[in-house]
Structures are given as structure tokens and as C-alpha cells.
Design a protein around this motif. Sequence first.
Motif, mmCIF file in Angstrom:
data_model
loop_
_atom_site.group_PDB
_atom_site.id
_atom_site.type_symbol
_atom_site.label_atom_id
_atom_site.label_comp_id
_atom_site.label_asym_id
_atom_site.label_seq_id
_atom_site.Cartn_x
_atom_site.Cartn_y
_atom_site.Cartn_z
ATOM 1 N N THR A 30 -2.933 -6.937 -6.408
ATOM 2 C CA THR A 30 -3.491 -5.762 -5.728
ATOM 3 C C THR A 30 -4.684 -5.267 -6.518
ATOM 4 O O THR A 30 -4.605 -5.118 -7.741
ATOM 5 N N GLN A 32 -8.253 -2.454 -6.319
ATOM 6 C CA GLN A 32 -8.731 -1.219 -5.700
ATOM 7 C C GLN A 32 -10.232 -1.071 -5.833
ATOM 8 O O GLN A 32 -10.856 -1.703 -6.687
ATOM 9 N N LEU A 100 -7.356 -0.301 -1.124
ATOM 10 C CA LEU A 100 -6.405 -1.180 -1.802
ATOM 11 C C LEU A 100 -6.324 -2.487 -1.024
ATOM 12 O O LEU A 100 -6.129 -2.472 0.191
ATOM 13 N N THR A 102 -4.227 -6.116 -1.094
ATOM 14 C CA THR A 102 -3.133 -6.904 -1.659
ATOM 15 C C THR A 102 -3.126 -8.273 -1.001
ATOM 16 O O THR A 102 -3.182 -8.375 0.226
ATOM 17 N N ALA A 115 -7.961 -10.562 -4.094
ATOM 18 C CA ALA A 115 -7.719 -9.123 -3.950
ATOM 19 C C ALA A 115 -8.952 -8.313 -4.346
ATOM 20 O O ALA A 115 -9.335 -7.357 -3.659
#
Length: 160
Positions: A30, A32, A100, A102, A115
Motif C-alpha cells: 500500500t 499513499q 491510497l 493497494t 502501489a
Amino acid sequence: MTDKLTHLDHQGHAHMVDVSDKSITKRTATAQAILKMKASTLIKVIEGGLPKGDVLATARIAGIQAAKKTSDLIPLCHPLMLSKVSVDINVINECELEVLCTCSLAGKTGVEMEALTGASIAALTLYDMCKAVDKGIVINNVSLLEKKGGKSGDWSRGNA
């Protein structure tokens, strides 16, 4: 974990890492990205008041598409058969959005780059769709939050 750069051969030349002897395991990562914008821009994003249409849906699709194309964009990444890609966009406060991304698969190499690419492109798509009303949007903190699986095991930014 090793401090050796795996994308360099014994002569220091860049190469794609041979993963043929690695075991297939479930791998998840994951990443961001944070976007800071005017409060008025964020309201338009949430309410759907921008001229280019559904900004959030378009950014999610762009992030998913980008994760799937990572090996086309980053030269030494392996092409992967991703089993799942999700992109979530959350309001942090009146001026910030969090993207986010994933990615997961059962494979021989990790999905961290997928990711990160997905989060980055979703954020860039948000910028593109909002720039007509706010050219000052800043994309910050593009980072890996966690990865699970593989030879090096699990890792989390909170435990780094």
C-alpha cells in the motif's frame, strides 16, 4: 534484509533481477500520496462541481490503470499479473486529500512499485482535473506505507 543494490550486477551495470528461483507467495503493498489544495477546490471535488466531470472516479481508474502498466514505465520492473488493485481517496481535512493504492498478487516479486505508481498517477490525475480552478495544488508524501510477503517479510512505515 540486504544493503546490496539488487538491480546492479557485479560490474555495477543495471539489470533486471532474476526472480526465477524465488518462491511464489502472496504479496501486498500500500502506498499513499497527499494532495493539498484550496478548500474551495476540495468542495468542488467532493460535490462534483468541476468542468471535467467525476474527478474521483477518473483518478481511481487512472491509478488502477497505472499500477497495471508499471513495468512499461519503470525500466527494471517485472511485468506482473496483479490479482487486485484498489485506489481509495479520502478527505483528510478541509484542504487535503489522501490517495491510497493497494496492490496484491501471488508471485515471485513484490508490488511496491505498482502501489507507488498507482498512488502517484491517481494524484497526478486529480491535479490535472482540478488545475483549471487551482494551479497551486501540491502533491506530497508519495510513500510506501506497508508491504507484506516475500523473502524480506513484512514492513510498515510505522515500524521503520
